[in-house]
Each structure stands twice: as structure tokens, then as C-alpha cells.
Design a protein around this motif. Structure first.
Motif, PDB file in Angstrom:
ATOM      1  N   ASP A  67      -0.324  -6.017  -5.124  1.00 38.94           N
ATOM      2  CA  ASP A  67      -0.012  -4.602  -5.352  1.00 38.94           C
ATOM      3  C   ASP A  67      -1.331  -3.826  -5.349  1.00 38.94           C
ATOM      4  O   ASP A  67      -2.098  -3.892  -6.299  1.00 38.94           O
ATOM      5  N   LEU A  68      -1.610  -3.103  -4.268  1.00 42.56           N
ATOM      6  CA  LEU A  68      -2.880  -2.355  -4.175  1.00 42.56           C
ATOM      7  C   LEU A  68      -2.807  -1.066  -5.002  1.00 42.56           C
ATOM      8  O   LEU A  68      -1.711  -0.553  -5.243  1.00 42.56           O
ATOM      9  N   PRO A  69      -3.952  -0.531  -5.422  1.00 43.84           N
ATOM     10  CA  PRO A  69      -3.928   0.745  -6.146  1.00 43.84           C
ATOM     11  C   PRO A  69      -3.276   1.830  -5.286  1.00 43.84           C
ATOM     12  O   PRO A  69      -3.454   1.839  -4.068  1.00 43.84           O
ATOM     13  N   GLY A  70      -2.537   2.733  -5.926  1.00 42.30           N
ATOM     14  CA  GLY A  70      -1.894   3.832  -5.206  1.00 42.30           C
ATOM     15  C   GLY A  70      -2.917   4.865  -4.768  1.00 42.30           C
ATOM     16  O   GLY A  70      -3.749   5.284  -5.565  1.00 42.30           O
ATOM     17  N   THR A  71      -2.879   5.253  -3.482  1.00 41.07           N
ATOM     18  CA  THR A  71      -3.836   6.237  -2.977  1.00 41.07           C
ATOM     19  C   THR A  71      -3.176   7.149  -1.948  1.00 41.07           C
ATOM     20  O   THR A  71      -2.209   6.776  -1.305  1.00 41.07           O
ATOM     21  N   TYR A  72      -3.733   8.352  -1.794  1.00 35.86           N
ATOM     22  CA  TYR A  72      -3.236   9.287  -0.778  1.00 35.86           C
ATOM     23  C   TYR A  72      -3.989   9.135   0.535  1.00 35.86           C
ATOM     24  O   TYR A  72      -3.577   9.630   1.567  1.00 35.86           O
ATOM     25  N   SER A  73      -5.125   8.448   0.456  1.00 34.78           N
ATOM     26  CA  SER A  73      -6.000   8.356   1.611  1.00 34.78           C
ATOM     27  C   SER A  73      -6.771   7.042   1.523  1.00 34.78           C
ATOM     28  O   SER A  73      -6.663   6.305   0.537  1.00 34.78           O
ATOM     29  N   LEU A  74      -7.545   6.714   2.544  1.00 39.90           N
ATOM     30  CA  LEU A  74      -8.396   5.525   2.473  1.00 39.90           C
ATOM     31  C   LEU A  74      -9.826   5.888   2.833  1.00 39.90           C
ATOM     32  O   LEU A  74     -10.523   5.172   3.534  1.00 39.90           O
ATOM     33  N   GLY A  75     -10.237   7.049   2.354  1.00 40.32           N
ATOM     34  CA  GLY A  75     -11.626   7.454   2.503  1.00 40.32           C
ATOM     35  C   GLY A  75     -12.445   6.690   1.488  1.00 40.32           C
ATOM     36  O   GLY A  75     -11.997   5.685   0.953  1.00 40.32           O
ATOM     37  N   ALA A  76     -13.639   7.165   1.221  1.00 41.64           N
ATOM     38  CA  ALA A  76     -14.496   6.446   0.281  1.00 41.64           C
ATOM     39  C   ALA A  76     -14.646   7.243  -1.001  1.00 41.64           C
ATOM     40  O   ALA A  76     -15.621   7.118  -1.717  1.00 41.64           O
ATOM     41  N   TYR A  77     -13.671   8.114  -1.294  1.00 45.60           N
ATOM     42  CA  TYR A  77     -13.880   9.085  -2.366  1.00 45.60           C
ATOM     43  C   TYR A  77     -13.579   8.571  -3.761  1.00 45.60           C
ATOM     44  O   TYR A  77     -14.159   9.013  -4.721  1.00 45.60           O
ATOM     45  N   THR A  78     -12.630   7.649  -3.917  1.00 44.84           N
ATOM     46  CA  THR A  78     -12.339   7.149  -5.257  1.00 44.84           C
ATOM     47  C   THR A  78     -12.427   5.620  -5.264  1.00 44.84           C
ATOM     48  O   THR A  78     -12.339   4.970  -4.216  1.00 44.84           O
ATOM     49  N   ALA A 125       0.850  -1.190   0.000  1.00 44.51           N
ATOM     50  CA  ALA A 125       0.000   0.000   0.000  1.00 44.51           C
ATOM     51  C   ALA A 125       0.885   1.238   0.000  1.00 44.51           C
ATOM     52  O   ALA A 125       1.935   1.255   0.646  1.00 44.51           O
ATOM     53  N   GLY A 126       0.474   2.264  -0.719  1.00 49.03           N
ATOM     54  CA  GLY A 126       1.277   3.489  -0.738  1.00 49.03           C
ATOM     55  C   GLY A 126       0.686   4.523  -1.671  1.00 49.03           C
ATOM     56  O   GLY A 126      -0.238   4.232  -2.436  1.00 49.03           O
ATOM     57  N   ASN A 127       1.232   5.725  -1.603  1.00 43.97           N
ATOM     58  CA  ASN A 127       0.816   6.794  -2.509  1.00 43.97           C
ATOM     59  C   ASN A 127       1.196   6.429  -3.942  1.00 43.97           C
ATOM     60  O   ASN A 127       2.140   5.656  -4.149  1.00 43.97           O
ATOM     61  N   PRO A 128       0.503   7.000  -4.940  1.00 39.05           N
ATOM     62  CA  PRO A 128       0.949   6.827  -6.321  1.00 39.05           C
ATOM     63  C   PRO A 128       2.407   7.274  -6.448  1.00 39.05           C
ATOM     64  O   PRO A 128       2.799   8.245  -5.795  1.00 39.05           O
ATOM     65  N   ASN A 129       3.190   6.533  -7.228  1.00 36.67           N
ATOM     66  CA  ASN A 129       4.596   6.900  -7.492  1.00 36.67           C
ATOM     67  C   ASN A 129       5.551   6.736  -6.316  1.00 36.67           C
ATOM     68  O   ASN A 129       6.652   7.272  -6.341  1.00 36.67           O
ATOM     69  N   SER A 130       5.110   6.011  -5.285  1.00 41.55           N
ATOM     70  CA  SER A 130       6.013   5.785  -4.147  1.00 41.55           C
ATOM     71  C   SER A 130       6.993   4.648  -4.441  1.00 41.55           C
ATOM     72  O   SER A 130       7.986   4.482  -3.735  1.00 41.55           O
ATOM     73  N   ARG A 154       3.541  14.069   3.420  1.00 39.14           N
ATOM     74  CA  ARG A 154       2.346  13.724   2.647  1.00 39.14           C
ATOM     75  C   ARG A 154       2.029  12.231   2.747  1.00 39.14           C
ATOM     76  O   ARG A 154       0.880  11.824   2.872  1.00 39.14           O
ATOM     77  N   ASN A 155       3.077  11.402   2.691  1.00 37.28           N
ATOM     78  CA  ASN A 155       2.886   9.945   2.708  1.00 37.28           C
ATOM     79  C   ASN A 155       2.371   9.422   4.045  1.00 37.28           C
ATOM     80  O   ASN A 155       1.678   8.412   4.100  1.00 37.28           O
ATOM     81  N   LEU A 156       2.710  10.114   5.131  1.00 34.38           N
ATOM     82  CA  LEU A 156       2.292   9.630   6.452  1.00 34.38           C
ATOM     83  C   LEU A 156       0.785   9.734   6.673  1.00 34.38           C
ATOM     84  O   LEU A 156       0.242   9.105   7.565  1.00 34.38           O
ATOM     85  N   TYR A 157       0.103  10.514   5.845  1.00 36.32           N
ATOM     86  CA  TYR A 157      -1.346  10.618   5.987  1.00 36.32           C
ATOM     87  C   TYR A 157      -1.998   9.245   5.733  1.00 36.32           C
ATOM     88  O   TYR A 157      -2.907   8.836   6.446  1.00 36.32           O
ATOM     89  N   LEU A 158      -1.492   8.543   4.738  1.00 40.96           N
ATOM     90  CA  LEU A 158      -1.984   7.188   4.468  1.00 40.96           C
ATOM     91  C   LEU A 158      -1.545   6.224   5.577  1.00 40.96           C
ATOM     92  O   LEU A 158      -2.322   5.382   6.029  1.00 40.96           O
ATOM     93  N   THR A 159      -0.293   6.382   6.004  1.00 40.23           N
ATOM     94  CA  THR A 159       0.225   5.521   7.078  1.00 40.23           C
ATOM     95  C   THR A 159      -0.674   5.588   8.312  1.00 40.23           C
ATOM     96  O   THR A 159      -1.003   4.555   8.916  1.00 40.23           O
TER      97      THR A 159
END
Ligand code: GDP
Ligand code: K
Ligand code: MG
Length: 275
Positions: free
Chosen positions: A56-67, A9-14, A96-101
């Protein structure tokens, strides 16, 4: 379970896909996530005699329900309950990455952090005290350069150790008022067999307070619980003068900023010094 499941799991492009390739080599399968056209990559690997399936999960900045991507990543963690989640973090963009963490920790995912792009971070003069970060989050942190395979063996050793981990990870303290609301809902969730079986109660309580769209829709028929949620949201909005979800997000950003201050030093690079 014979085969251990590890999710990336991680941000896009991490560097998730680079790490995935490094871990699984040619033993890969590419398909789609059920019901959607988002690509799903799975691979296999053997380490110290143990078979792993890597997703390999989709890259995301968050784990809300928005996308769609966020929903796929979070549903995989909730429903498939991978044994370990490797959180691929871009070391050049820690804050920025720690928001997902933080959200992965809140879901009670069994985390190991790959502090990736550590070569680029070094070139930019960014020094991360990875032991300090590990100590604060109570999560193993391994420096990696996914594209060169650096740190991958150490990462797998930590994944193997994490499989047995039963302790507590870092938890955000949202402050007196929010914590009161969270624990009230947490108690109600724990009394509900369906909910407490499926979800980590604290995570679900926070999602209710955040007014998470998918969660609110899924449980709209639980009228007593939903009334309680509305009451708590109202109370918090009265105290803070803004939506409860904004208060939760602000608190997360504040905590992350504090962690970054403790763990990151920025040196000037030679170019910055001499030009
Ligand atoms: P994803 O979006 O998380 O799957 O990221 P990718 O694996 O596709 O990587 C994004 C870009 O960063 C690609 O150009 C990779 O070659 C590059 N990359 C990945 N890991 C590293 C790393 O550790 N160091 C450097 N310098 N580049 C990396
Ligand atoms: K890049
Ligand atoms: Mg990718």
C-alpha cells in the motif's frame, strides 16, 4: 521471481487501504519506509495458486519530488519495479485522479485501474464509460467498491493477465517542440548505461525538462547531459514564454480534460430532477 509484487497507488482517500484490507485480510504487516516515519503496509494473498505481495503506497496527487510521500511512492515504482501497479482511482473525481495515472503511465508502470467508489459515482449520476477509458489508455479498467469487496475478483484476474503484458500503454503526445526535446534527451539517456538501466528513458527525459529537483540533484555531476538539459529548457522557454515545467503540466491537464470529455457523462440525479 516466486512471489509477484503488486503496489497500490492512488490519491489520498481513493480507497487504497480499503482495497488493501479486502485483498490481504489479516495477512498484513505494518512497518516504516526506510529512513522515514511514513507507515509502510505490506500484505500477502494467494490467487489462482500464485503468491502475491501487496504494498500500500502513500496516497499522492502527483509523483513529483515535492513531498516525502511522493518520493516514496515513485522510488518504489522505479527501484523495486513491482510486477503490477493497481492504480486506485476515485470514480467521483476522475479528472483529478487521472493526473497521477498519467504519471504512472509515463513511468512505464504496468497498470491496472480500479475505478473505485463506483457506488458513490452512480449515486451522483456520474456515468463513466470504462471500456472507452480502457481503450484510450490501453489499460484494463475494473469497477470496484472496495468497502464491499465488489469487483475485487475481476481486478485480480486482470492483475494476473497484466503480469504477462508486453505491449504499449497510452503515451501523451506533448507536441512537436516538446517531443523534439524529449527525444534528444532520451537518446543521450539511452547511451548512458547507468541511466538507461535504472530508469525508463522517456520518463527521465521528461523529468529533466520539468527541472525535477531530486533528479537534477542526483545527476548534477553529469555536466554534458546537464548542459544539454539547460539548453533545451531555454529553447522551450523561448518558444512558449514560460517555464518548461509549466508547459508540460498544462499539456497533461489538457490531455486529461479531453479524455474525461470522451468518457464521462453526468446525468441529473432524481433529487436534482424533482427538486
Ligand atoms: P485511502 O486513503 O486511499 O487509503 O482510502 P481509504 O481506504 O482509507 O478510504 C477512504 C474512505 O472511503 C473510507 O471512509 C472508506 O470507508 C471509504 N471507501 C473506500 N472505498 C469505497 C468505495 O468503493 N465506496 C464507498 N462508498 N466508500 C469507500
Ligand atoms: K469518502
Ligand atoms: Mg490509506
Amino acid at each position: 521471481r516466486k512471489e509477484l509484487v503488486v503496489a497500490l497507488a492512488g490519491n489520498p482517500n481513493s480507497g487504497k487501504t480499503s482495497l488493501f484490507n479486502e485483498l490481504t485480510g489479516s495477512r498484513q504487516h505494518v512497518g516504516n519506509w526506510p529512513g522515514v516515519t511514513v507507515e509502510k503496509k505490506e500484505g500477502r494473498l494467494k490467487f489462482e495458486g500464485i503468491d502475491f505481495k501487496v504494498v500500500d503506497l502513500p496516497g499522492t496527487y502527483s509523483l513529483g519530488a515535492y513531498t516525502e510521500d511522493e518520493v516514496i511512492a515513485r522510488n518504489f515504482i522505479i527501484y523495486d519495479k513491482p510486477d503490477v501497479v493497481i492504480n486506485v482511482v476515485d470514480a467521483t473525481n476522475l479528472e483529478r485522479n487521472l493526473y497521477l495515472t498519467m504519471q504512472l503511465l509515463e513511468m512505464n508502470a504496468n497498470l491496472v485501474i480500479a475505478l473505485n467508489m463506483s457506488d458513490e459515482a452512480k449515486a451522483k449520476g456520474i456515468e463513466i464509460d470504462k471500456d472507452k477509458l480502457s481503450q484510450i489508455l490501453k489499460v484494463p479498467v475494473v469497477m470496484t467498491v472496495a468497502t464491499k469487496g465488489e469487483g475485487v475478483k475481476e481486478l485480480l484476474e486482470n492483475v494476473l493477465k497484466a503480469v504477462e503484458f508486453k505491449g504499449e500503454r497510452y503515451r501523451i503526445d506533448y507536441g512537436k517542440e516538446l517531443e523534439e526535446g524529449i527525444s534528444e534527451l532520451e537518446s543521450l539517456i539511452k547511451e548512458d548505461e547507468e541511466l538507461s538501466k535504472k530508469f525508463f528513458p522517456r520518463w527521465l527525459a521528461i523529468k529533466f525538462i520539468e527541472n525535477d529537483e531530486n533528479i537534477m540533484k542526483e545527476f548534477s555531476s553529469k555536466t554534458a547531459l546537464m548542459e544539454k538539459v539547460k539548453l533545451i529548457q531555454k529553447k522551450l522557454e523561448g518558444i512558449f514564454g514560460e517555464d518548461a515545467e509549466v508547459v508540460v503540466a498544462d499539456k497533461r491537464y489538457g490531455v486529461i480534460s479531453g479524455i474525461v470529455k470522451e468518457c464521462v457523462k453526468k446525468r441529473s440525479t432524481p433529487e436534482e430532477r424533482y427538486t
